[in-house]
Design a protein around this motif. Sequence first.
Motif, mmCIF file in Angstrom:
data_model
loop_
_atom_site.group_PDB
_atom_site.id
_atom_site.type_symbol
_atom_site.label_atom_id
_atom_site.label_comp_id
_atom_site.label_asym_id
_atom_site.label_seq_id
_atom_site.Cartn_x
_atom_site.Cartn_y
_atom_site.Cartn_z
ATOM 1 N N TRP A 1 0.835 -1.196 0.000
ATOM 2 C CA TRP A 1 0.000 0.000 0.000
ATOM 3 C C TRP A 1 0.868 1.243 0.000
ATOM 4 N N VAL B 1 0.612 5.765 -0.331
ATOM 5 C CA VAL B 1 -0.249 6.930 -0.237
ATOM 6 C C VAL B 1 -0.557 7.447 -1.627
ATOM 7 N N PRO C 1 -8.152 11.029 9.704
ATOM 8 C CA PRO C 1 -7.041 10.162 10.137
ATOM 9 C C PRO C 1 -6.048 9.856 9.035
ATOM 10 N N MET C 2 -6.338 10.310 7.786
ATOM 11 C CA MET C 2 -5.415 10.018 6.698
ATOM 12 C C MET C 2 -4.058 10.665 6.942
ATOM 13 N N TRP D 1 -2.521 10.963 9.788
ATOM 14 C CA TRP D 1 -1.729 10.121 10.689
ATOM 15 C C TRP D 1 -1.178 8.907 9.935
ATOM 16 N N SER D 2 -2.014 8.337 9.064
ATOM 17 C CA SER D 2 -1.552 7.186 8.281
ATOM 18 C C SER D 2 -0.402 7.576 7.357
ATOM 19 N N ALA D 3 -0.516 8.772 6.728
ATOM 20 C CA ALA D 3 0.545 9.223 5.831
ATOM 21 C C ALA D 3 1.834 9.487 6.599
ATOM 22 N N ASP D 4 1.727 10.091 7.777
ATOM 23 C CA ASP D 4 2.920 10.328 8.599
ATOM 24 C C ASP D 4 3.648 9.013 8.891
ATOM 25 N N THR D 5 2.897 8.033 9.335
ATOM 26 C CA THR D 5 3.497 6.746 9.691
ATOM 27 C C THR D 5 4.083 6.058 8.459
ATOM 28 N N HIS D 6 3.379 6.125 7.341
ATOM 29 C CA HIS D 6 3.823 5.448 6.133
ATOM 30 C C HIS D 6 5.085 6.087 5.549
#
Length: 273
Positions: free
Chosen positions: A3, A5, A21-22, A24-29
């Motif tokens: 996966w 972004v 929350p996208m 936060w997901s982008a930061d982590t990814h």
Amino acid sequence: MTWHVDTEDLRAYAQGELAPPMLWSADTHLTACAQCRGVLADVGDAVSLDAGWERLDAELDAPRPGLFERLLLRIGVADHIARLLSATPVLRRSWLGAVVAVLVMSVLAAQIADSPALFLALAPLLPLAGVALSYGPALDPTYEMAVVAPVHGFKLLMIRTVAVLAAGLGLDGLATLALPGFGLRALAWLLPALALTSTGLALSARLGPVLGPSLVGGAWVALLLAAHAHDARATLVPFTAAGQGVAAGVAALAGGLLFLVRDRFDRFQGTAV
């Protein structure tokens, strides 16, 4: 990694428009995906990125205000005034420690000799010395910063004088509390201190911030020595009722003269620039 972004999400991320929350997901990814970081570099605005790095560098390089400066800012003092006050040499711990040491020794001497003469002689000199050291290119290491501050020369002098007097007179007052056995005699330093300080400031307009107070301090010492030589057993003249009246008059006259010559203090700023 299966996966990544989406490109539009990365563009929104670069512009600060991606919402949780996208976000936060982008930061982590992005911390683990070099491919998405490369895409982010392509879709991001280079100018905005450079400006962001400059703001970050400026924030990291900006000096952190100390405790005294933060206290001044909290009570509503303007930031440039708070910085000038916090940089005043005689408000630093080394100077205040030296003043405390002198006062402690004079108080001990007064208690041992059962006479406050030494304390009364030294207490008026401490505010005078503090004012002499707080302004001018000779002894102030932050003088260049004071020169370019958006403050009139006389106003800057008064700001620092009030701060120094508050510290000096406050310490003198605390030392006076350690001499309760002498009653009101232990407060006889106050009017001479105001007279010496105001006279030193008035003379500074013509003689400079070091020579003027130095001459006043020398005259004070000479007066005390002459009074002691005249009658070693009697109360020194400056600490009698007549002497206190003269000190009050000198303080008032010097204050008036200081107001009349206030524009002369701008020449110290002009010579430094």
